[in-house]
Design a protein around this motif. Structure first.
Motif, PDB file in Angstrom:
ATOM      1  N   THR A 122       4.698  -3.834  16.066  1.00  0.00           N
ATOM      2  CA  THR A 122       4.235  -4.570  14.879  1.00  0.00           C
ATOM      3  C   THR A 122       3.232  -3.751  14.089  1.00  0.00           C
ATOM      4  O   THR A 122       3.280  -3.695  12.851  1.00  0.00           O
ATOM      5  CB  THR A 122       3.613  -5.900  15.320  1.00  0.00           C
ATOM      6  OG1 THR A 122       4.558  -6.650  16.070  1.00  0.00           O
ATOM      7  CG2 THR A 122       3.170  -6.721  14.120  1.00  0.00           C
ATOM      8  N   ILE A 123       2.330  -3.104  14.794  1.00  0.00           N
ATOM      9  CA  ILE A 123       1.334  -2.265  14.119  1.00  0.00           C
ATOM     10  C   ILE A 123       2.025  -1.112  13.400  1.00  0.00           C
ATOM     11  O   ILE A 123       1.656  -0.736  12.278  1.00  0.00           O
ATOM     12  CB  ILE A 123       0.302  -1.743  15.139  1.00  0.00           C
ATOM     13  CG1 ILE A 123      -0.553  -2.902  15.664  1.00  0.00           C
ATOM     14  CG2 ILE A 123      -0.598  -0.683  14.515  1.00  0.00           C
ATOM     15  CD1 ILE A 123      -1.492  -2.515  16.778  1.00  0.00           C
ATOM     16  N   ASP A 124       3.063  -0.542  14.043  1.00  0.00           N
ATOM     17  CA  ASP A 124       3.783   0.562  13.413  1.00  0.00           C
ATOM     18  C   ASP A 124       4.477   0.094  12.130  1.00  0.00           C
ATOM     19  O   ASP A 124       4.422   0.773  11.097  1.00  0.00           O
ATOM     20  CB  ASP A 124       4.809   1.111  14.413  1.00  0.00           C
ATOM     21  CG  ASP A 124       5.545   2.321  13.854  1.00  0.00           C
ATOM     22  OD1 ASP A 124       4.876   3.330  13.554  1.00  0.00           O
ATOM     23  OD2 ASP A 124       6.774   2.252  13.717  1.00  0.00           O
ATOM     24  N   ARG A 125       5.118  -1.102  12.173  1.00  0.00           N
ATOM     25  CA  ARG A 125       5.770  -1.627  10.970  1.00  0.00           C
ATOM     26  C   ARG A 125       4.748  -1.909   9.874  1.00  0.00           C
ATOM     27  O   ARG A 125       4.969  -1.623   8.698  1.00  0.00           O
ATOM     28  CB  ARG A 125       6.555  -2.892  11.311  1.00  0.00           C
ATOM     29  CG  ARG A 125       7.803  -2.642  12.150  1.00  0.00           C
ATOM     30  CD  ARG A 125       8.703  -3.857  12.140  1.00  0.00           C
ATOM     31  NE  ARG A 125       8.035  -5.014  12.756  1.00  0.00           N
ATOM     32  CZ  ARG A 125       8.134  -5.329  14.036  1.00  0.00           C
ATOM     33  NH1 ARG A 125       8.861  -4.561  14.855  1.00  0.00           N
ATOM     34  NH2 ARG A 125       7.524  -6.386  14.521  1.00  0.00           N
ATOM     35  N   THR A 126       3.609  -2.481  10.280  1.00  0.00           N
ATOM     36  CA  THR A 126       2.556  -2.764   9.296  1.00  0.00           C
ATOM     37  C   THR A 126       2.042  -1.481   8.673  1.00  0.00           C
ATOM     38  O   THR A 126       1.792  -1.415   7.460  1.00  0.00           O
ATOM     39  CB  THR A 126       1.408  -3.519   9.980  1.00  0.00           C
ATOM     40  OG1 THR A 126       1.911  -4.702  10.592  1.00  0.00           O
ATOM     41  CG2 THR A 126       0.332  -3.904   8.976  1.00  0.00           C
ATOM     42  N   THR A 127       1.896  -0.448   9.463  1.00  0.00           N
ATOM     43  CA  THR A 127       1.426   0.840   8.938  1.00  0.00           C
ATOM     44  C   THR A 127       2.416   1.410   7.928  1.00  0.00           C
ATOM     45  O   THR A 127       2.029   1.939   6.876  1.00  0.00           O
ATOM     46  CB  THR A 127       1.229   1.834  10.091  1.00  0.00           C
ATOM     47  OG1 THR A 127       0.328   1.287  11.048  1.00  0.00           O
ATOM     48  CG2 THR A 127       0.675   3.153   9.599  1.00  0.00           C
ATOM     49  N   LYS A 128       3.724   1.279   8.245  1.00  0.00           N
ATOM     50  CA  LYS A 128       4.722   1.766   7.308  1.00  0.00           C
ATOM     51  C   LYS A 128       4.667   0.994   5.996  1.00  0.00           C
ATOM     52  O   LYS A 128       4.771   1.560   4.904  1.00  0.00           O
ATOM     53  CB  LYS A 128       6.106   1.656   7.935  1.00  0.00           C
ATOM     54  CG  LYS A 128       6.338   2.633   9.094  1.00  0.00           C
ATOM     55  CD  LYS A 128       7.730   2.469   9.680  1.00  0.00           C
ATOM     56  CE  LYS A 128       7.942   3.458  10.834  1.00  0.00           C
ATOM     57  NZ  LYS A 128       9.286   3.299  11.459  1.00  0.00           N
ATOM     58  N   LEU A 156       3.158   0.608   0.318  1.00  0.00           N
ATOM     59  CA  LEU A 156       2.370  -0.047  -0.722  1.00  0.00           C
ATOM     60  C   LEU A 156       1.428   0.942  -1.393  1.00  0.00           C
ATOM     61  O   LEU A 156       1.287   0.958  -2.625  1.00  0.00           O
ATOM     62  CB  LEU A 156       1.586  -1.214  -0.113  1.00  0.00           C
ATOM     63  CG  LEU A 156       0.706  -2.013  -1.071  1.00  0.00           C
ATOM     64  CD1 LEU A 156       1.562  -2.657  -2.153  1.00  0.00           C
ATOM     65  CD2 LEU A 156      -0.074  -3.074  -0.302  1.00  0.00           C
ATOM     66  N   VAL A 157       0.809   1.776  -0.590  1.00  0.00           N
ATOM     67  CA  VAL A 157      -0.101   2.782  -1.153  1.00  0.00           C
ATOM     68  C   VAL A 157       0.664   3.761  -2.022  1.00  0.00           C
ATOM     69  O   VAL A 157       0.217   4.179  -3.100  1.00  0.00           O
ATOM     70  CB  VAL A 157      -0.857   3.500  -0.019  1.00  0.00           C
ATOM     71  CG1 VAL A 157      -1.631   4.687  -0.564  1.00  0.00           C
ATOM     72  CG2 VAL A 157      -1.796   2.539   0.686  1.00  0.00           C
ATOM     73  N   GLY A 158       1.897   4.130  -1.575  1.00  0.00           N
ATOM     74  CA  GLY A 158       2.690   5.058  -2.376  1.00  0.00           C
ATOM     75  C   GLY A 158       3.106   4.463  -3.707  1.00  0.00           C
ATOM     76  O   GLY A 158       3.081   5.129  -4.745  1.00  0.00           O
ATOM     77  N   SER A 159       3.502   3.159  -3.693  1.00  0.00           N
ATOM     78  CA  SER A 159       3.952   2.519  -4.928  1.00  0.00           C
ATOM     79  C   SER A 159       2.797   2.210  -5.872  1.00  0.00           C
ATOM     80  O   SER A 159       2.979   2.159  -7.093  1.00  0.00           O
ATOM     81  CB  SER A 159       4.713   1.235  -4.593  1.00  0.00           C
ATOM     82  OG  SER A 159       3.867   0.323  -3.913  1.00  0.00           O
ATOM     83  N   GLU A 160       1.667   1.954  -5.329  1.00  0.00           N
ATOM     84  CA  GLU A 160       0.510   1.588  -6.146  1.00  0.00           C
ATOM     85  C   GLU A 160      -0.479   2.734  -6.287  1.00  0.00           C
ATOM     86  O   GLU A 160      -1.645   2.515  -6.611  1.00  0.00           O
ATOM     87  CB  GLU A 160      -0.203   0.378  -5.522  1.00  0.00           C
ATOM     88  CG  GLU A 160       0.645  -0.867  -5.391  1.00  0.00           C
ATOM     89  CD  GLU A 160       1.028  -1.444  -6.745  1.00  0.00           C
ATOM     90  OE1 GLU A 160       0.256  -1.220  -7.707  1.00  0.00           O
ATOM     91  OE2 GLU A 160       2.065  -2.120  -6.834  1.00  0.00           O
ATOM     92  N   SER A 161      -0.019   3.931  -6.038  1.00  0.00           N
ATOM     93  CA  SER A 161      -0.940   5.069  -6.112  1.00  0.00           C
ATOM     94  C   SER A 161      -1.471   5.270  -7.524  1.00  0.00           C
ATOM     95  O   SER A 161      -2.624   5.653  -7.729  1.00  0.00           O
ATOM     96  CB  SER A 161      -0.232   6.340  -5.622  1.00  0.00           C
ATOM     97  OG  SER A 161       0.923   6.597  -6.418  1.00  0.00           O
ATOM     98  N   GLY A 162      -0.589   4.947  -8.553  1.00  0.00           N
ATOM     99  CA  GLY A 162      -1.051   5.094  -9.940  1.00  0.00           C
ATOM    100  C   GLY A 162      -2.188   4.150 -10.254  1.00  0.00           C
ATOM    101  O   GLY A 162      -3.207   4.538 -10.843  1.00  0.00           O
ATOM    102  N   ARG A 163      -2.022   2.870  -9.840  1.00  0.00           N
ATOM    103  CA  ARG A 163      -3.085   1.885 -10.093  1.00  0.00           C
ATOM    104  C   ARG A 163      -4.352   2.233  -9.318  1.00  0.00           C
ATOM    105  O   ARG A 163      -5.460   2.081  -9.826  1.00  0.00           O
ATOM    106  CB  ARG A 163      -2.597   0.496  -9.697  1.00  0.00           C
ATOM    107  CG  ARG A 163      -1.408   0.000 -10.530  1.00  0.00           C
ATOM    108  CD  ARG A 163      -1.020  -1.394 -10.149  1.00  0.00           C
ATOM    109  NE  ARG A 163      -2.115  -2.335 -10.381  1.00  0.00           N
ATOM    110  CZ  ARG A 163      -2.082  -3.621 -10.037  1.00  0.00           C
ATOM    111  NH1 ARG A 163      -0.998  -4.108  -9.431  1.00  0.00           N
ATOM    112  NH2 ARG A 163      -3.098  -4.404 -10.282  1.00  0.00           N
ATOM    113  N   ILE A 164      -4.144   2.663  -8.085  1.00  0.00           N
ATOM    114  CA  ILE A 164      -5.333   3.053  -7.299  1.00  0.00           C
ATOM    115  C   ILE A 164      -6.048   4.215  -7.962  1.00  0.00           C
ATOM    116  O   ILE A 164      -7.283   4.276  -8.022  1.00  0.00           O
ATOM    117  CB  ILE A 164      -4.909   3.413  -5.862  1.00  0.00           C
ATOM    118  CG1 ILE A 164      -4.373   2.176  -5.144  1.00  0.00           C
ATOM    119  CG2 ILE A 164      -6.067   4.012  -5.086  1.00  0.00           C
ATOM    120  CD1 ILE A 164      -3.788   2.459  -3.771  1.00  0.00           C
TER     121      ILE A 164
END
Length: 315
Positions: free
Chosen positions: A182-188, A193-201
């Motif tokens: 579960t932790i591995d899936r959450t990390t993925k 999410l970080v990759g898709s929202e990298s522009g906003r971040i």
């Protein structure tokens, strides 16, 4: 010359008696045929020490215990017979030591460094070494504690080897494995999410950087505003607020006193507001003035008259 059997038996008996006496004395520490010197030492207890026990120097026997006498004080005087070939310094110590775990004792001389040797019949300093059993006692206690811990450990191992406990362990490991998945899936998901929202971040971080830059650029202005606030607070602190409040309280007290006088009918204003006669007189005066004005309008000639020649006509 023929020796009779009786003579042979007598001679053999005498020799046997002499050998018996010499052997008995040797076992008691008395070597009749050797040159010996005697030394003494006093001990508080001599358990395990017997007559004929060896006297050693670094493990080498130089004599024997020849006698032991109990004193009225409870201590024991031990006599040693030492071969005269060995010199004993006068500051030597006769140490009572254990030779085995069974409690057998012997005397070991710790030779001193004095250049003066002890003479026969001198009493040497004594010392009692802890027995091996006493020395081993702390080790025994530690061993007992270790054995107790080992017993507890073996009990725990037996518990672990219990089939039901093993099943619980298996379930626990499966639960841990599921949690890790579960932790591995959450990390993925977080990575995606970080990759898709990298522009906003990146924009958010740029905004934070802009804000920090503005704060840095307006640092002097902000410092000036803070200084003004500090100056204003100092001025307010310096204002005599207590005196102002005191004066206000005094003014309110004086006003209340004036109102009380007016209510009590004291003074001009009080009489004006509270005296009914003044009200009635004013009311009557107003009524008479009203009548006068009505009559003046009705009969103006009664009150005012004009003459061309300046004459005056009386009514």
């Amino acid at each position: 010359m023929k020796v009779s059997n009786e003579t042979k038996i007598g001679a053999l008996t005498a020799v046997a008696i002499v050998v018996l006496i010499l052997g008995y004395n040797f076992l008691r520490g008395n070597d009749i045929l050797s040159r010996e010197q005697r030394f003494y030492a006093i001990y508080g207890h001599v358990d395990g020490l017997n007559i004929s026990k060896p006297v050693l120097v670094n493990g080498f026997q130089i004599g024997r215990v020849s006698d032991m006498k109990l004193q009225p004080s409870g201590s024991t005087v031990v006599e040693f017979k030492i071969n005269k070939d060995y010199l004993i310094p006068e500051n030597s110590v006769a140490r009572l030591m254990s030779t085995d775990l069974l409690g057998n004792k012997a005397i070991e001389f710790e030779l001193g460094n004095s250049k003066v040797n002890a003479e026969s019949q001198d009493t040497l300093r004594s010392n009692v070494e802890r027995s091996l059993a006493e020395s081993v006692q702390p080790v025994q206690k530690k061993a007992e504690a270790i054995i107790t811990k080992m017993d507890s450990l073996l009990t725990s191992v037996n518990t672990i080897l219990n089939p039901s406990f093993q099943k619980n362990i298996d379930r626990s490991f499966k639960s841990v494995a599921s949690t890790l998945e579960t932790i591995d899936r959450t990390t993925k998901k977080v990575d995606g999410l970080v990759g898709s929202e990298s522009g906003r971040i990146g924009k958010i971080l740029a905004n934070f950087e802009s804000i920090s830059s503005n704060l840095r650029n307006n640092n002097q202005h902000i410092s000036h505003i803070v200084a003004n606030f500090d100056q204003l607070s100092n001025q307010v602190a310096k204002t005599n607020i207590q005196e102002t409040l005191t004066n206000a309280n005094k003014a309110m007290t004086d006003l209340q006193a004036a109102i009380n006088k007016i209510n009590n009918g004291t003074g001009s204003i009080g009489l004006l507001l509270n005296d009914d006669k003044l009200y009635n007189n004013l009311n009557n005066s107003a009524a008479n003035l009203d009548k006068l004005m009505i009559d003046l309008k009705a009969n103006p000639k009664r009150y005012v008259s004009f003459s061309i020649f300046g004459g005056k006509k009386n009514n």
